[in-house]
Design an enzyme around this catalytic site. Structure first.
Site, short mmCIF file in Angstrom:
data_model
loop_
_atom_site.label_atom_id
_atom_site.label_comp_id
_atom_site.label_asym_id
_atom_site.label_seq_id
_atom_site.Cartn_x
_atom_site.Cartn_y
_atom_site.Cartn_z
N CYS A 118 -3.63 -3.17 -4.21
CA CYS A 118 -3.76 -3.73 -2.86
C CYS A 118 -3.69 -5.25 -2.90
CB CYS A 118 -5.08 -3.27 -2.23
SG CYS A 118 -5.27 -3.76 -0.50
N CYS A 119 -4.39 -5.87 -3.85
CA CYS A 119 -4.34 -7.33 -3.98
C CYS A 119 -2.93 -7.80 -4.33
CB CYS A 119 -5.32 -7.81 -5.05
SG CYS A 119 -7.05 -7.77 -4.55
N CYS A 207 -11.59 -10.43 1.07
CA CYS A 207 -11.33 -9.49 2.17
C CYS A 207 -12.60 -8.77 2.58
CB CYS A 207 -10.26 -8.48 1.75
SG CYS A 207 -8.61 -9.18 1.57
N CYS A 235 -8.15 -11.22 -8.82
CA CYS A 235 -7.26 -10.42 -7.97
C CYS A 235 -5.80 -10.55 -8.37
CB CYS A 235 -7.43 -10.81 -6.51
SG CYS A 235 -6.97 -12.52 -6.17
#
EC number: 1.8.4.10
Length: 243
Positions: A118-119, A207, A235
């Protein structure tokens, strides 16, 4: 104007500026020939913006909008934009990549298989695209910020992770030798804006799904990706820190 540092003199610059003030290191970065910008998201970065504004030289600022930031973070970005009367270059992830991830794995896949995918889509790819247009970037990294990953960061370094085959990208870390207390002493002394989430126990803010407040005496990075081991808490923006 100082020319773009080549790989053979970056180490010399890191040694020369190792004990200099953040303002001196920032002045070095902003004197680099080519395009250089401050990466902005948190408390350290607004300190750099304030210092840059006091130097009286032109500077650029960019920020990554992952689409999943806290409402307070979006408000913070807008407050800083107006406070310093600057343009913040917002970088967004590719819509198709985000859509495919969500359709295939849902909105919270990182709790099951780690945050890297996702990162990578929401942060690393937009950063890579932005850095491809720059010759140098300025970060708010500190040595004491993350156990096991940032304790050895120099004040100036060649960014091997984002340099291209025909271009050497230089990374500046003016606050490398500062502590969290140094950052907050500056913020209070200069009365500059900060993210209101800090008043709710948040220290390191990313986030919304992946950030939570920390308890007393917990390290600040324990509020990030808390379901994963501490040694993995990067990340990908600063992947070069991982050994």
């Amino acid at each position: 104007m100082r020319t773009i540092p080549t790989i053979d003199i970056v180490d010399a610059l890191a040694t020369e500026y190792a004990d200099k003030s953040p303002s001196d290191i920032l002045k070095l970065a902003l004197s680099q020939q080519g395009e250089v910008a401050i990466s902005f998201s948190g408390a350290e970065d607004v300190v750099l913006i304030d210092m840059a504004s006091n130097l009286g030289v032109p500077f650029r600022v960019f920020s990554l909008d992952t689409g999943r930031l806290h409402p307070e973070t979006y408000q913070f970005l807008e407050t800083v934009r107006k406070y310093y009367n600057i343009e913040i270059e917002i970088c967004f992830p590719e819509t198709e990549a985000v859509q495919q991830l969500v359709q295939e794995k849902g909105l919270f896949s990182f709790f099951e298989d780690g945050h890297q995918e996702c990162c990578g889509i929401r942060k690393v790819q937009p950063l890579r695209k932005k850095l491809a247009t720059l010759d140098g970037w300025i970060t708010g990294q500190r040595k004491d910020q993350s156990p096991g990953t940032r304790q050895d960061i120099p004040v100036v370094q060649a960014d091997a992770g984002f340099s291209g085959p025909n271009k050497q990208l230089i990374k500046y870390n003016p606050l490398a030798n500062w502590s969290s207390s140094d950052v907050w002493n500056y913020i209070r002394m200069m009365e500059i804006p900060y993210n209101r989430l800090h008043e709710k126990g948040f220290i390191s803010i990313g986030c919304e799904p992946c950030t939570r407040p920390v308890l007393p005496n917990q390290h600040e990075r324990e509020g990030r990706w808390w379901w994963e081991e501490a040694t993995h808490k990067e990340c990908g923006l600063h992947a070069g820190n991982l050994k």
